[in-house]
Design a protein around this motif. Structure first.
Motif, mmCIF file in Angstrom:
data_model
loop_
_atom_site.group_PDB
_atom_site.id
_atom_site.type_symbol
_atom_site.label_atom_id
_atom_site.label_comp_id
_atom_site.label_asym_id
_atom_site.label_seq_id
_atom_site.Cartn_x
_atom_site.Cartn_y
_atom_site.Cartn_z
ATOM 1 N N UNK A 20 0.851 -1.192 0.000
ATOM 2 C CA UNK A 20 0.000 0.000 0.000
ATOM 3 C C UNK A 20 0.885 1.240 0.000
ATOM 4 N N UNK A 21 0.519 2.228 -0.820
ATOM 5 C CA UNK A 21 1.238 3.501 -0.817
ATOM 6 C C UNK A 21 2.703 3.347 -1.208
ATOM 7 N N UNK A 22 3.558 4.144 -0.571
ATOM 8 C CA UNK A 22 4.994 4.089 -0.827
ATOM 9 C C UNK A 22 5.621 2.911 -0.087
ATOM 10 N N UNK A 23 6.761 2.391 -0.565
ATOM 11 C CA UNK A 23 7.417 1.281 0.131
ATOM 12 C C UNK A 23 7.805 1.665 1.559
ATOM 13 N N UNK A 24 7.510 0.788 2.493
ATOM 14 C CA UNK A 24 7.917 0.984 3.882
ATOM 15 C C UNK A 24 9.413 0.667 4.007
ATOM 16 N N UNK A 25 10.057 1.126 5.080
ATOM 17 C CA UNK A 25 11.490 0.863 5.232
ATOM 18 C C UNK A 25 11.860 -0.614 5.125
ATOM 19 N N UNK A 26 11.042 -1.509 5.683
ATOM 20 C CA UNK A 26 11.385 -2.927 5.605
ATOM 21 C C UNK A 26 11.269 -3.457 4.176
ATOM 22 N N UNK A 27 10.349 -2.876 3.380
ATOM 23 C CA UNK A 27 10.270 -3.252 1.971
ATOM 24 C C UNK A 27 11.480 -2.711 1.201
ATOM 25 N N UNK A 28 11.840 -1.448 1.472
ATOM 26 C CA UNK A 28 12.978 -0.846 0.767
ATOM 27 C C UNK A 28 14.262 -1.627 0.994
ATOM 28 N N UNK A 29 14.408 -2.177 2.188
ATOM 29 C CA UNK A 29 15.615 -2.958 2.482
ATOM 30 C C UNK A 29 15.733 -4.165 1.557
ATOM 31 N N UNK A 30 14.603 -4.668 1.101
ATOM 32 C CA UNK A 30 14.607 -5.806 0.182
ATOM 33 C C UNK A 30 14.652 -5.360 -1.282
ATOM 34 N N UNK A 31 14.081 -4.212 -1.585
ATOM 35 C CA UNK A 31 14.002 -3.750 -2.963
ATOM 36 C C UNK A 31 15.279 -3.065 -3.435
ATOM 37 N N UNK A 32 15.971 -2.351 -2.549
ATOM 38 C CA UNK A 32 17.164 -1.596 -2.956
ATOM 39 C C UNK A 32 18.222 -2.476 -3.624
ATOM 40 N N UNK A 33 18.549 -3.659 -3.093
ATOM 41 C CA UNK A 33 19.551 -4.489 -3.772
ATOM 42 C C UNK A 33 19.122 -4.935 -5.170
ATOM 43 N N UNK A 34 17.836 -4.809 -5.481
ATOM 44 C CA UNK A 34 17.314 -5.232 -6.779
ATOM 45 C C UNK A 34 17.020 -4.050 -7.689
ATOM 46 N N UNK A 35 17.432 -2.857 -7.290
ATOM 47 C CA UNK A 35 17.045 -1.642 -8.015
ATOM 48 C C UNK A 35 17.388 -1.713 -9.500
ATOM 49 N N UNK A 36 18.539 -2.281 -9.844
ATOM 50 C CA UNK A 36 18.944 -2.334 -11.253
ATOM 51 C C UNK A 36 18.017 -3.227 -12.075
ATOM 52 N N UNK A 37 17.316 -4.151 -11.414
ATOM 53 C CA UNK A 37 16.428 -5.070 -12.127
ATOM 54 C C UNK A 37 14.973 -4.602 -12.118
ATOM 55 N N UNK A 38 14.705 -3.516 -11.413
ATOM 56 C CA UNK A 38 13.333 -3.067 -11.245
ATOM 57 C C UNK A 38 13.079 -1.754 -11.977
ATOM 58 N N UNK A 39 11.841 -1.556 -12.364
ATOM 59 C CA UNK A 39 11.452 -0.274 -12.950
ATOM 60 C C UNK A 39 11.471 0.799 -11.864
ATOM 61 N N UNK A 81 12.388 -17.941 3.061
ATOM 62 C CA UNK A 81 13.444 -18.041 4.083
ATOM 63 C C UNK A 81 13.210 -17.089 5.256
ATOM 64 N N UNK A 82 12.038 -16.442 5.292
ATOM 65 C CA UNK A 82 11.749 -15.514 6.393
ATOM 66 C C UNK A 82 11.798 -16.243 7.733
ATOM 67 N N UNK A 83 12.447 -15.638 8.721
ATOM 68 C CA UNK A 83 12.608 -16.265 10.033
ATOM 69 C C UNK A 83 11.591 -15.753 11.052
ATOM 70 N N UNK A 84 10.937 -14.647 10.762
ATOM 71 C CA UNK A 84 9.934 -14.086 11.670
ATOM 72 C C UNK A 84 8.712 -13.670 10.862
ATOM 73 N N UNK A 85 7.602 -13.495 11.542
ATOM 74 C CA UNK A 85 6.398 -13.049 10.850
ATOM 75 C C UNK A 85 6.583 -11.655 10.241
ATOM 76 N N UNK A 86 7.216 -10.694 10.926
ATOM 77 C CA UNK A 86 7.461 -9.398 10.278
ATOM 78 C C UNK A 86 8.325 -9.518 9.027
ATOM 79 N N UNK A 87 9.320 -10.411 9.037
ATOM 80 C CA UNK A 87 10.138 -10.613 7.836
ATOM 81 C C UNK A 87 9.291 -11.160 6.692
#
Length: 598
Positions: A361-380, A529-535
């Motif tokens: 929803x809306x803009x990426x939350x910090x926990x989402x950005x942590x996963x998306x940033x390493x993929x930035x070159x592959x993403x629009x 591979x998520x180890x916690x529910x928040x992950x």
């Protein structure tokens, strides 16, 4: 037994239960789940209509690709080492296994099989049967989705007669649940004179399982009846107590919705889950409903919303441009359909995991950005902005404005209107065929067709029977169709089969879109591979964001209640309705017969 398992692996977990994130409601020694009646009497019957759309069944092997097996076979006949419940999304308790030990490095899980566990032929359930089941399911003669589901299993070892160990390629905390939920059947299934038939040639032989029911008559057809096994080995297990109370469970198949509903009124069966809003609003009336012989009830639940939408076959060149897919989505007017066709009963789907903690929803939350940033070159670049929401025609919006936007997108993609049709640079007209096995969808597809005509797109509607539709879908021989994916409180490895690149090229897989995106694959690995529910939540929201930006589907609608018509006088319902359940499974497993249903 704890001592034995501790010697087999450096266990960080050895118990009657396994929880992916450590959240356990029921301690050792519990007697039953809270939402069942442990004293429910056995007897009577329940007659139902399957919530699926087969027109018949032509095999008893539910694990092969070709053909259709009867509904209920895997639920009622075949068991697994562990079983979940309707309260805890990522927790499973002992069923065939009475102990599970997970190694400290999460690279193996060891199960001890209950000494009492028996197949229907009287033979004990042994570790060798678990190994045999795994070998058959992951072999080339089984349906391909099982190879995807168990792809992270490195090896299966028979440690002793009743102890089996699964070794994993990665320390994925979901994998003990995945292998714990694997169907287990007897090594004797399909044997002729002591020699096993090839797995895909086991067709007419009923599976030799260990579940609470057997098949009443092993004959192919449209209807099937299961009879309760009075010698069922697990009747007093804590994970089975108070469940599967009916002596007989039958499923009846009708060729069309009219005869199906008339069958309910005529007393041919007792329980129907309705999927068509028009039917729910207009048909469930009359003297039988007034007298109370029949009743209609919307059973609420806390399940994540189902995804339902028109899906594109990306293997077709015309759908490979995201601008084309986005433009087609702008032609659907959900608000008009909900008012005029659905009686206001539905909500619009946004994303792939609506009404859940996994919805972006809306803009990426910090926990989402942590996963998306390493993929930035592959993403629009757009992925890092607001997530798209489904187009709306609510004022000041309108279908006309949406079609203007669609026209501009199509022009950018090289499609312009000329000579009476939308055409590309080569002069080819834009046409697409909608494949489906539900004649009732014609009235829903009609407004969409007319809106597409205004863009110059001709969409034809092809209705085929369930068997042919399944064949064509397995071969990816379609252009556009409708897909419904039940929401999940515990998503995991099954998403590899839905959205993973490996599945995209495997005929018969659930990745009907043909999505093959390295960024999606990377996020899928974060999910499993998520180890916690928040992950898990963060990985799912990031995945939803990327999929939604791909415009692979035209999102449709979902409901937040089960619409059920049934005969209340024949049944007693448990006092507690669990938060996460599927209506048909809940009814057949936890309801029981009234005094008039004996």
């Amino acid at each position: 037994m704890m001592a034995l398992l501790a010697c087999l692996a450096p266990a960080s977990w050895a118990a009657h239960v396994y929880a992916q994130f450590g959240d356990i409601k029921y301690p050792a020694g519990f007697t039953h789940f809270d939402y069942v009646n442990p004293a429910a009497p056995k007897g009577g019957e329940i007659r139902m209509v399957p919530p699926t759309r087969p027109t018949n069944f032509d095999k008893f092997n539910p694990f092969t690709l070709r053909g259709t097996a009867p509904y209920g076979l895997g639920i009622l006949l075949i068991e697994s080492l562990l079983t979940g419940n309707s309260e805890e999304p990522t927790t499973a308790y002992g069923l065939l296994a009475d102990d599970v030990a997970v190694a400290a490095d999460k690279l193996s899980a060891t199960f001890h099989i209950n000494d009492k566990a028996r197949f229907h032929n009287g033979a004990p359930v042994l570790a060798a049967d678990v190994l045999y089941s795994y070998t058959q399911l992951t072999g080339k003669l089984a349906a391909p989705q099982y190879r995807t589901i168990y792809a992270e299993v490195k090896a299966v070892t028979v440690v002793s007669e009743r102890v089996v160990r699964f070794d994993f390629l990665t320390p994925n905390p979901e994998l003990p649940l995945v292998v714990g939920g694997m169907p287990v059947f007897s090594r004797d299934w399909g044997k002729v004179a002591g020699v096993a038939k090839p797995f895909d040639q086991i067709v007419s032989e009923v599976p030799i399982g260990s579940g609470p029911y057997k098949v009443a008559s092993p004959a192919m057809g449209r209807d099937i009846t299961y009879v309760r096994d009075p010698a069922y080995w697990g009747i007093d297990l804590p994970s089975r107590k108070g469940q599967f109370n009916f002596d007989r469970i039958s499923f009846k198949i009708y060729l069309d919705e009219t005869s199906r509903f008339e069958g309910l009124k005529a007393g041919e069966y007792d329980f129907l889950r309705e999927f068509i809003s028009r039917n729910w609003a207009r048909q469930y009336t009359g003297k039988q409903f007034t007298s109370g012989e029949l009743t209609k009830r919307a059973f609420e639940n806390r399940n994540p919303g189902d995804f339902q939408g028109y899906v594109f076959n990306l293997r077709n060149p015309k759908f490979q441009d995201v601008r084309v897919r986005k433009a087609i989505g702008l032609a659907m007017d959900f608000e008009w359909m909900n008012r005029q066709l659905f009686y206001g009963l539905y909500k619009r789907v946004n994303g792939y995991f609506p009404n859940s903690e996994f919805h972006a929803d809306g803009l990426p939350k910090p926990d989402e950005l942590a996963l998306l940033e390493p993929l930035r070159a592959q993403l629009k670049p757009e992925v890092f902005g607001p997530v798209p929401v489904s187009p709306s025609t609510t004022p000041p919006g309108s279908l006309r404005e949406n079609l203007r936007q669609a026209q501009a997108l199509l022009r950018e993609a090289g499609w312009t209107y000329r000579d009476g049709a939308l055409r590309n640079a080569q002069g080819e007209a834009f046409t697409m065929e909608f494949l489906n096995d539900q004649p009732s969808l014609v009235r829903i597809v009609g407004p969409f067709q007319k809106a597409l005509e205004k863009l110059g797109i001709t969409m034809t509607y092809r209705v085929v029977d369930f068997s042919l539709a399944k064949q064509k879908m397995d071969a990816f021989d379609f252009e556009v169709t409708t897909l419904r994916l039940p929401g999940s409180t515990a998503p995991g490895g099954e998403l590899l089969e839905l959205f993973g690149s490996r599945a995209a090229g495997t005929p018969g897989s659930a990745n009907v879109w043909g999505i093959a995106d390295p960024a999606v694959d990377a996020l899928l690995q974060k999910v499993v591979t998520a180890k916690t529910r928040p992950e898990l939540s963060a990985a799912m929201r990031a995945l939803d964001r990327v999929l939604t930006h791909g415009y692979y589907s035209v999102p449709q609608y979902y409901g937040d209640a089960f619409f059920i018509g049934y005969r209340p006088g024949r049944f007693v319902l448990p006092e507690i309705i669990p938060p996460y359940y599927q209506a048909d499974t809940w009814a057949m497993s936890t309801w029981w017969a009234s005094s008039t249903n004996k």
